[in-house]
Design an enzyme around this catalytic site. Structure first.
Site, PDB file in Angstrom:
ATOM      1  N   SER A 169       3.683   0.246  -5.155  1.00  0.00           N
ATOM      2  CA  SER A 169       2.261   0.568  -5.011  1.00  0.00           C
ATOM      3  C   SER A 169       1.964   2.066  -4.992  1.00  0.00           C
ATOM      4  O   SER A 169       0.818   2.457  -5.126  1.00  0.00           O
ATOM      5  CB  SER A 169       1.719  -0.080  -3.746  1.00  0.00           C
TER       6      SER A 169
ATOM      7  N   HIS B  97       1.277  -6.812  -6.590  1.00  0.00           N
ATOM      8  CA  HIS B  97       0.561  -5.814  -7.393  1.00  0.00           C
ATOM      9  C   HIS B  97       0.731  -6.040  -8.891  1.00  0.00           C
ATOM     10  O   HIS B  97       0.061  -5.395  -9.689  1.00  0.00           O
ATOM     11  CB  HIS B  97       1.047  -4.396  -7.065  1.00  0.00           C
TER      12      HIS B  97
ATOM     13  N   LYS C 161      -5.380  -9.879  -4.126  1.00  0.00           N
ATOM     14  CA  LYS C 161      -5.501  -8.718  -5.011  1.00  0.00           C
ATOM     15  C   LYS C 161      -6.143  -9.176  -6.333  1.00  0.00           C
ATOM     16  O   LYS C 161      -7.325  -9.501  -6.339  1.00  0.00           O
ATOM     17  CB  LYS C 161      -4.137  -8.038  -5.169  1.00  0.00           C
TER      18      LYS C 161
HETATM   19  C1  LIG Z   1      -0.590  -6.519  -0.549  1.00  0.00           C
HETATM   20  C2  LIG Z   1       0.827  -6.894  -0.552  1.00  0.00           C
HETATM   21  C3  LIG Z   1       1.317  -7.889   0.301  1.00  0.00           C
HETATM   22  C4  LIG Z   1       0.459  -8.546   1.336  1.00  0.00           C
HETATM   23  O1  LIG Z   1      -0.423  -9.464   0.771  1.00  0.00           O
HETATM   24  P1  LIG Z   1      -1.467 -10.214   1.722  1.00  0.00           P
HETATM   25  O2  LIG Z   1      -1.723 -11.488   1.016  1.00  0.00           O
HETATM   26  O3  LIG Z   1      -2.667  -9.322   1.835  1.00  0.00           O
HETATM   27  O4  LIG Z   1      -0.798 -10.414   3.032  1.00  0.00           O
HETATM   28  C5  LIG Z   1       2.655  -8.246   0.186  1.00  0.00           C
HETATM   29  N1  LIG Z   1       3.475  -7.649  -0.693  1.00  0.00           N
HETATM   30  C6  LIG Z   1       3.035  -6.668  -1.503  1.00  0.00           C
HETATM   31  C7  LIG Z   1       3.978  -6.050  -2.466  1.00  0.00           C
HETATM   32  C8  LIG Z   1       1.708  -6.257  -1.453  1.00  0.00           C
HETATM   33  O5  LIG Z   1       1.305  -5.273  -2.246  1.00  0.00           O
END
Ligand SMILES: *Cc1c(COP(=O)(O)O)cnc(C)c1O
Length: 396
Positions: free
Chosen positions: A183, A211, A242
């Site tokens: 990220s 992501h 996301k």
């Molecule tokens: C955002 C993210 C998470 C967490 O996701 P949620 O569903 O908001 O708990 C887990 N792993 C990665 C790589 C992320 O970017």
């Protein structure tokens, strides 16, 4: 008792504030979107949400959620295995499996839970988890909850991964765990090479697609599509928070027996509530939209390319990206904060990151591009970058 503890917290909080690390929240009064409205009525362009496909305020998802409340109620008041499974939960699991070309899927309240509950049920002290050093906090926590031996390799460094695999050869089972897209840089894990090494050293592969799903690959199916690694990855985890609508919800998808075992033993699944019907229905609608056309994915990719090319032409130092994340390198921590603050004054929300979130001396502005951004939004952001960049002597 609280008096002493309160003092302790006040001191700690003051230290966080002093170090400039205190996280303040912005109150948005509009739906999440490319253009948002704040409490004081001002508007801003949003370049720091994970709303990659622009689905967070999509009318079809909102309608699906409303309809589901009418027909299936508000909440499930149960975990899945007691009385918390509706037909729609099974349909959504099937939709996720179809999307990723996997055998089966298990839903969680969040991907944080999916990662928290994926290692402990499968591996013991006899086994090894080999983890990329830049993996998400939830993978790190999931690994901590498991008794397996831990190995860590430098980000996307295949020689270092090979070293770990060699060191872990005496273990019973080995699993390599990696984010699909990291990220902070927006780089994609080299999954084809990871799979090659996994085969050479007899290891399983787990990829967190949070992501990458919806973004990476010719049709947004993630890293397996990008690197043509279908059938070579044993476990995927991902989020509905996301690209896939932006609400909440997570999943683990992969080989049949692995998912079966998680349903039996994964603690965040067994001891936490089912996803509510509205989330499940909107999730189903998301996968329906994505199966109908590739338009959102393609627009998102075009936006990344447009933004990156214009920014590089303006003289900015941009990390090579293969995702929706574009890192504008400033290197200096203070400058990154000043830059982001000036951009906010120009009505553009971007985030400045510096040590310890990124390595020392690698401070940056992270820009997240979405299918929801129009050409006019992108041009306005680029214009503001150039204006602030000149002001702060970042570009000429
Ligand atoms: C955002 C993210 C998470 C967490 O996701 P949620 O569903 O908001 O708990 C887990 N792993 C990665 C790589 C992320 O970017």
């Amino acid at each position: 008792m609280y008096g002493k503890f309160q003092q302790h917290l006040q001191t700690e909080l003051a230290a966080i504030e002093e170090a400039g690390l205190y996280k303040k929240e912005r109150n948005i009064v509009s739906p999440q979107s490319a253009e948002i409205t704040l409490e004081d009525g001002s508007k801003a362009l949003n370049f720091c949400a994970n709303n990659y496909l622009g689905l967070a305020d999509n009318p079809r998802l909102i309608e699906a959620a409303k309809k589901a409340m009418d027909s299936k109620g508000y909440g499930m008041s149960s975990v899945r295995f007691i009385c918390g499974t509706q037909d729609k939960h099974k349909e959504l699991e099937k939709a996720v499996s179809d999307f990723f070309h996997t055998d089966d899927t298990i839903l969680y309240a969040a991907c944080f839970d999916a990662n928290g509950g994926v290692f402990e049920p499968l591996f013991t002290a006899e086994d090894a988890i080999i983890s990329d050093s830049l993996n998400h906090a939830s993978i790190i926590d999931g690994v901590r909850l498991c008794k397996a031996q831990r190995f860590r390799y430098a980000n996307a460094d295949m020689a270092d991964l090979e070293r770990c695999l060699q060191e872990a050869q005496s273990c019973r089972f080995r699993i390599i765990a990696t984010d699909g897209v990291f990220s902070m840089d927006g780089n994609v894990a080299p999954i084809d090479k990871i799979c090659d090494l996994a085969e050479k050293y007899d290891a399983l592969v787990m990829v967190d697609e949070s992501h990458s799903a919806g973004v990476v690959g010719a049709t947004g199916r993630g890293v397996a599509e990008q690197f043509d690694c279908y059938g070579r990855i044993d476990i995927f985890t991902g989020t509905l928070g996301k690209a896939f609508g932006g609400a909440v919800g997570g999943f683990t998808t992969g080989r049949k027996e692995i998912i079966d075992m998680l349903r039996q033993r994964s603690r965040p699944y067994l001891f936490s509530n089912s996803l509510p019907p509205m989330i499940v229905a909107a999730g189903l609608e998301t996968f329906k939209i994505l199966s109908e056309s590739n338009e959102l994915h393609d627009r998102q990719q075009e936006n990344v390319k447009y933004f990156r090319d214009k920014m590089m032409a303006a003289g900015f130092d941009i990390k090579p990206t293969q995702s929706a994340i574009c890192a504008v390198m400033l290197y200096d921590a203070r400058l990154s904060q000043e830059f982001a603050a000036r951009m906010a004054e120009e009505g553009i929300f971007v985030t400045g990151f510096y040590y310890p979130v990124v390595p020392k001396g690698e401070a940056r502005i992270r820009v997240q591009l979405s299918a929801a951004h129009t050409r006019a939004h992108l041009d306005k952001a680029i214009e503001a970058f150039i204006k602030v960049g000149r002001e702060l002597n970042v570009i000429k």
